[in-house]
Design a protein around this motif. Structure first.
Motif, PDB file in Angstrom:
ATOM      1  N   ALA A  30       0.827  -1.210   0.000  1.00 22.66           N
ATOM      2  CA  ALA A  30       0.000   0.000   0.000  1.00 22.66           C
ATOM      3  C   ALA A  30       0.865   1.265   0.000  1.00 22.66           C
ATOM      4  O   ALA A  30       0.337   2.357  -0.108  1.00 22.66           O
ATOM      5  CB  ALA A  30      -0.913  -0.006   1.220  1.00 22.66           C
ATOM      6  N   LEU A  31       2.178   1.101   0.129  1.00 26.17           N
ATOM      7  CA  LEU A  31       3.054   2.268   0.264  1.00 26.17           C
ATOM      8  C   LEU A  31       3.604   2.720  -1.078  1.00 26.17           C
ATOM      9  O   LEU A  31       3.761   1.925  -1.991  1.00 26.17           O
ATOM     10  CB  LEU A  31       4.223   1.927   1.191  1.00 26.17           C
ATOM     11  N   ASP A  32       3.911   4.017  -1.156  1.00 25.19           N
ATOM     12  CA  ASP A  32       4.555   4.500  -2.372  1.00 25.19           C
ATOM     13  C   ASP A  32       6.074   4.474  -2.194  1.00 25.19           C
ATOM     14  O   ASP A  32       6.584   4.108  -1.136  1.00 25.19           O
ATOM     15  CB  ASP A  32       4.055   5.902  -2.730  1.00 25.19           C
ATOM     16  N   ALA A  33       6.784   4.874  -3.225  1.00 25.01           N
ATOM     17  CA  ALA A  33       8.242   4.756  -3.211  1.00 25.01           C
ATOM     18  C   ALA A  33       8.859   5.585  -2.078  1.00 25.01           C
ATOM     19  O   ALA A  33       9.814   5.151  -1.440  1.00 25.01           O
ATOM     20  CB  ALA A  33       8.808   5.186  -4.558  1.00 25.01           C
ATOM     21  N   HIS A  34       8.300   6.773  -1.829  1.00 27.29           N
ATOM     22  CA  HIS A  34       8.847   7.607  -0.757  1.00 27.29           C
ATOM     23  C   HIS A  34       8.773   6.889   0.582  1.00 27.29           C
ATOM     24  O   HIS A  34       9.732   6.866   1.356  1.00 27.29           O
ATOM     25  CB  HIS A  34       8.072   8.922  -0.660  1.00 27.29           C
TER      26      HIS A  34
END
Length: 116
Positions: A30-34
């Motif tokens: 569910a997380l983005d690259a940042h």
């Protein structure tokens, strides 16, 4: 021993340090690259677990190749896999998932049929 520094607030996953690798594998989708990069930096400075760094790195690679985080707009509507898991709690959910379908004829009809 309350000298344990709680960096949890600054992390994308509040309970990150307590998650097993298998758990993380689902959570980080569910997380983005940042957010993932934050976790990589945190892991290197703390647990430094090879399996976790490998997992995070692989996920970053997938995102770099055009994969999308699974939470948010692309998630199916009934999905309860939110990062905090509190969007629909079992108590407030109107219909439990494993309830039998409404009006189960076998059960409704039995008491009358069994009267001799």
């Amino acid at each position: 021993m309350s000298h344990h520094h709680h960096h949890d607030d600054s992390l994308p996953l509040p309970d990150y340090d307590h998650l097993a690798v298998g758990e993380l594998e689902h959570r980080i989708r569910a997380l983005d690259a940042h957010a993932l990069q934050d976790l990589v930096v945190h892991e290197r400075g703390h647990g430094n677990r090879a399996a976790v760094l490998q997992l995070l790195g692989a996920r970053l690679h997938q995102l770099g190749s055009g994969a999308q985080p699974t939470a948010g707009s692309s998630a199916p509507v009934g999905h309860s896999d939110t990062p905090h898991g509190s969007r629909v709690s079992p108590a407030t959910s109107p219909e439990p998932r494993h309830a039998p379908p409404h009006g189960n004829p076998a059960q409704a009809g039995r008491p009358k049929a069994n009267r001799g």
